[in-house]
Every structure is written in structure tokens, then in C-alpha cells.
Motif scaffolding. Structure first.
Motif, short mmCIF file in Angstrom:
data_model
loop_
_atom_site.label_atom_id
_atom_site.label_comp_id
_atom_site.label_asym_id
_atom_site.label_seq_id
_atom_site.Cartn_x
_atom_site.Cartn_y
_atom_site.Cartn_z
N CYS A 121 11.81 31.91 -67.00
CA CYS A 121 13.17 30.98 -67.09
C CYS A 121 13.75 31.57 -68.50
O CYS A 121 14.99 31.54 -68.86
N GLN A 125 17.22 33.35 -69.27
CA GLN A 125 18.10 32.49 -70.33
C GLN A 125 18.61 32.92 -71.99
O GLN A 125 19.67 33.22 -71.93
N GLY A 131 21.51 35.08 -63.73
CA GLY A 131 21.09 33.55 -63.62
C GLY A 131 19.23 33.28 -63.39
O GLY A 131 19.25 34.69 -61.95
N ILE A 132 18.73 32.36 -62.71
CA ILE A 132 17.07 33.13 -62.38
C ILE A 132 16.98 32.43 -61.12
O ILE A 132 16.75 32.54 -59.58
N GLY A 203 15.78 26.12 -62.42
CA GLY A 203 15.23 26.58 -63.59
C GLY A 203 13.75 25.44 -63.51
O GLY A 203 12.72 25.59 -62.52
#
Length: 531
Positions: A121, A125, A131-132, A203
Motif C-alpha cells: 500500500c 501510494q 490505487g490498491i 488500504g
């Protein structure tokens, strides 16, 4: 160029991007991510998540992760330590009072906090494009809808039936009527899928806080562990300063302690001090293997004495990597006789790991490794979340005088090590060789295959291997009989090894031609792909 009459495969040549992993489904997912506009770290996390589903004996979300990155092909290497720690209640006195002299691989006290999810994560980021939530979708798909069991995966799975059967939750998810699935069987992991969806939505907090963390902590505590929700909530990985050494016109980069990457650097320093030309012109010859394995003995002795969590112990990295130290160690090597160092290994054997690498069109290069240590880690599964917990704490010792002694919130000496090679100010090869304690030797073997013997990235991984471990020199079947006899004549206790030594992946970046040359180890099910 390889002999096309013989079994084997060519390296993959590509221009826009390449990925190499230990499983075809993970490699394909990485390439799909790159084609969709993701960068190398996006693709690496995607592939690692898929591996956590489809290669569960080797890796998982209950394990640790280390990463080296080059942005845009720079030699300004970024390193990340995603290594989880022992519980805060794990004071050495607790073990001494109970007569526990070592942290056995099957002990509940070998279960440390998983570090991988925080690393995934954080890296996405800080450096990714997606995005995850998006990156976990392929892994979620395979966990929910099922995946076919690949041949090497089935082989490894079958070896852990007894371990999995000892834990009711693990047996329920990973065994069918008490047996491991067979080649081609389709396996679904709905509990793991549920947790992956929690991480996709929230997340790292979805893993280290809330119901998933509570499930992990309570399940381990119920089995006698010292774990508490606070141990998970406080976990945080770190950007760290990588270490390196020069060899034959390149630099090899490693993560610093508590990883064992320093061992590979020290091996190269010893070889340089002794004189690599003394290894001879035959990559399968007795001189080459003798010199490499004598350097390994000496480097591993230093590893076992010094490598620990630098937040708790002073690790003399500069002194260990100094030219004077390498020269002194090289002076102990005899060309015609094996050094007797006894059983220098002090950590448990037969651990399992996945390594992968990705390079994208902008030449962002990622060297990425994820592991639960032994096959299926501790074999203990949190029953609601489906998280199989690692047993990395088996790398600790129970000796207050040793720098790697277990302690509250402490990270153990760690075997998994990604590697990166740079030359003339640019990254030229993210690579790694799996296999627990073998990894430093594997990295040196593959790199010198290329630098000393002119092999490409695939041939360097294909080549037969040997490893000195606790007094025995283990050799793969591809090493010639004459070499085996020659090593025995020099005093090595030589034995054939049943399982192959590790696995590996590599991507060479040819800046002049603008192409990527990728290889994947035949000891696993995986492959390299590019476009």
C-alpha cells in the motif's frame, strides 16, 4: 546463443515492458497492468497479490516484503523494508523462564507481524499510478473464482499436508479431504478473497486494524502466542538506505540489515580480493565452484555473527564490506583444499519465497520479493480472515548476548533479498534468486554467470547450482561428475540435493539497443513475458 538442439528456452526480448515471476498467471497479470497504463510498481504489486493466491506455499498476505526500485532507470536506488516484528510481549526473559532455547519453525512464537500489505500500500501510494483497490482485482478474481494448481505448486503443496492438517482452519481452506490438491485442480479461497476486498476498500488499515487484525491477534493468542491487536496496529515499514559493492564494472545493490543482502556483497568482495580469474574459464568446473563456495562459507559466518535489526544492535556494515576485511577473508581460501568451518548455519532450512521483477516503458525497474518463510509459513491460519501467518521469527536466536536475539517489537535477521545491478549511472538489471539461506549464493552465481561467463539472463538462471550448508556441499544433478569428484578430492562433503536450489527472475536493460532481456527460472512454474 543457446544450443537450439537442447532443451531450454530463450530469454524474452521486449521494448515496452517486461515482467518475470514464478507463476504464469502472475506474469500475465503484471503485463495486463502495464498495458492498462500502470507502471512497474503497480504491476509488481499486482503480481505479488496474485502469487499470494495461486502460490500459497511460497507467499501470502501473512508474510513480509522487501523492494528495491529504480525510477526512470536511475542509479539512485530506493529500498523498502516491509519486515514485520515480534510481538511487544516477546521479551527474551519470557523464553528463558520457560526453558525455550530456540524459536522452532513450528512454534507459535515464530509467528511475527506480517509486513507485506503495508509495503504494498505504501509503495503504490508513493510511486504508483493506480490505487490498491484496482491492483488487487486479479488476485480477488482468482481467490473467488478459483485457479488451476500448477505443477511445482502442487509439488510444494503436497509436502505440507501434515503441517496444514494440524490447524483446523488451514486444513479447511487448503486441504481437500485431508489431502493437497493435485495438478490442474481448481482451488477457491473465499476467506482470503474477503480479506483482499477489505484491503482494496480500506488500504493497509483494512488489514492492520479492524476485524482482520483482531482475527489474526486473537487466533494466535488462542494458540499460546504473545500477539495483541496493538502489535498489528503499530506496524510500519521503512524506506532504508541501500548498500552496494562494485564488481567487474557494475554495482550490486541490496537492502541493508536485517536482510542478509550484505552476505552477497561480501561474497563478491572476497572473490574480487582473491581474484575471479582463478575460478577458471569453465562455468561448471571444479575451480569455479570451489572458489565460490569457499567465499560463501566465510561470508555466511560473518552473516550469522553480525546481521540483526539495526534499530536494536550495531551492525558494522562498513567494516564488513571494507577492502581490508575482504582481503583478510580471501587469504583464508586454499585453492586445493576446503576450509573446515564446521556447521556455520544456525538458522532453520527449507524456507520458501516468491521473487518477481518488472521494468516498464519509462524504465522504472522494480526488484520485489515476498515470503511466508517456510512452506505455508507457520501453517496457522486466522479462521475468519483466511490469513496464513508466516514463521519468520524462527530466524531469531534466544541468547541475550547475540545481536539477533528475540525482543519486543524487534525484527529478525531476514533471508529474503531483492537485488539491483547498476552500471555507468543507470539501472541495468533488477533480479533475485529465491531459496532462503541460498539467496546470496544464488545471486552471486547468477551474476557471475553473466559477468564472467557471458550468459544471458535466462542461461544464467538455468545453470546448475551448488550450496554449502552445515558441513555439506549440496549439488544439483546438472553439475558434471568430474566436478563433483574434484570437489570431493578437495575435501568437500558432496551430496546430491533432492529439491532444486531456489528459483529466480531477471530483466537485463540494454540501454544501447533499447530492449529488455528477461529470464525466468525453470525450477518454478513461472515465465517471463514482454511486449
Amino acid at each position: 546463443m543457446r544450443d537450439f538442439h537442447k532443451a531450454g528456452r530463450s530469454p524474452i526480448y521486449a521494448s515496452e515492458g517486461a515482467a518475470a515471476t514464478s507463476h504464469p498467471l502472475a506474469t500475465a497479470a503484471a503485463i495486463d497492468c502495464l498495458r492498462a497504463g500502470g507502471n512497474a510498481i503497480d504491476a509488481a504489486v499486482t503480481a505479488s497479490a496474485v502469487l499470494a493466491v495461486v502460490e500459497p506455499a511460497m507467499t501470502g498476505i501473512g508474510g513480509d516484503c522487501f523492494v528495491l526500485m529504480s525510477k526512470g532507470g536511475s542509479d539512485d536506488i530506493i529500498a523498502y523494508n516491509g519486515n514485520g516484528a515480534a510481538p511487544l510481549k516477546a521479551d527474551v526473559g519470557y523464553f528463558q523462564e520457560r526453558g525455550i532455547g530456540e524459536i522452532a519453525a513450528d512454534s507459535i512464537h515464530a509467528v511475527t507481524v506480517p509486513g507485506a500489505i503495508e509495503a504494498w500500500c505504501r509503495l503504490v501510494q508513493d510511486h504508483g499510478k493506480f490505487g490498491i483497490d484496482k491492483l488487487l482485482q486479479p488476485a480477488i478474481y482468482y481467490a473467488e473464482n478459483g485457479f488451476p494448481v500448477a505443477p511445482r505448486v502442487a509439488y510444494d503443496w503436497a509436502q505440507e499436508e501434515e503441517k496444514l492438517s494440524r490447524d483446523a482452519a488451514a486444513a479447511g481452506s487448503y486441504l481437500v479431504a485431508g489431502k493437497a490438491p493435485k495438478i490442474g485442480d481448481r482451488v477457491k479461497l473465499p476467506l482470503l478473497a474477503k480479506t483482499l476486498r477489505e484491503i482494496a476498500a480500506k488500504g493497509a488499515a483494512g488489514f492492520y486494524q479492524g476485524w482482520v487484525a483482531e482475527d489474526m491477534a486473537s487466533a494466535m493468542a488462542a494458540q499460546g502466542g504473545l500477539h495483541a491487536p496493538e502489535d498489528f496496529a503499530r506496524h510500519k515499514g521503512d524506506y532504508v538506505t541501500p548498500i552496494s559493492t562494485a564488481y567487474k564494472g557494475v554495482k550490486l545493490w541490496e537492502c541493508p540489515p536485517p536482510g542478509q543482502g550484505l552476505t552477497a556483497l561480501l561474497m563478491l568482495n572476497i572473490l574480487s580480493a582473491y581474484g575471479p580469474e582463478k575460478a577458471g574459464s569453465d562455468p561448471l568446473g571444479v575451480d569455479r565452484f570451489h572458489l565460490q563456495l569457499e567465499a560463501a562459507k566465510l561470508a555466511y559466518r560473518e552473516r550469522n555473527a553480525h546481521i540483526a535489526d539495526p534499530a536494536f544492535a550495531k551492525v558494522p556494515v562498513g567494516g564488513l564490506l571494507s577492502g581490508a576485511h575482504a582481503k583478510a577473508l580471501a587469504g583464508l581460501i586454499k585453492q586445493d583444499k576446503a576450509i573446515d568451518l564446521g556447521a556455520i548455519g544456525q538458522f532453520p532450512k527449507h524456507p520458501d519465497t516468491t521473487y518477481l521483477t518488472v521494468v516498464d516503458k519509462d524504465r522504472n525497474a522494480v526488484s520485489f520479493i515476498n515470503s511466508v518463510y517456510y512452506g505455508f509459513g507457520s501453517g496457522r491460519m486466522a479462521p475468519k480472515s483466511g490469513v496464513l501467518m508466516q514463521n519468520r521469527g524462527a530466524c531469531f536466536v534466544v541468547d541475550p548476548q547475540h545481536p539477533n536475539c528475540i525482543g519486543p517489537g524487534k525484527r529478525s535477521m531476514h533471508t529474503i533479498i531483492p537485488a539491483m545491478v547498476t552500471k555507468d549511472g543507470k539501472a541495468v538489471m533488477p533480479y533475485g534468486v529465491m531459496g532462503g539461506d541460498y539467496q546470496p549464493v544464488g545471486q552471486v552465481h547468477a551474476l557471475t554467470n553473466m559477468l564472467e561467463y557471458g550468459m544471458d539472463s535466462q542461461a544464467a538462471l538455468d545453470a546448475p547450482r551448488a550450496f554449502y550448508d552445515e558441513g555439506t556441499l549440496w549439488v544439483e544433478s546438472g553439475i558434471p561428475a568430474a566436478t563433483v569428484a574434484g570437489l570431493a578430492a578437495r575435501g568437500h562433503k558432496v551430496q546430491p540435493i533432492a529439491d532444486p536450489l531456489g528459483g529466480g527472475q531477471a530483466i537485463w536493460i540494454d540501454w544501447q539497443k533499447g530492449v529488455l532481456v528477461a529470464g525466468s527460472d525453470p525450477r518454478k512454474d513461472g515465465c517471463a513475458l514482454g511486449y
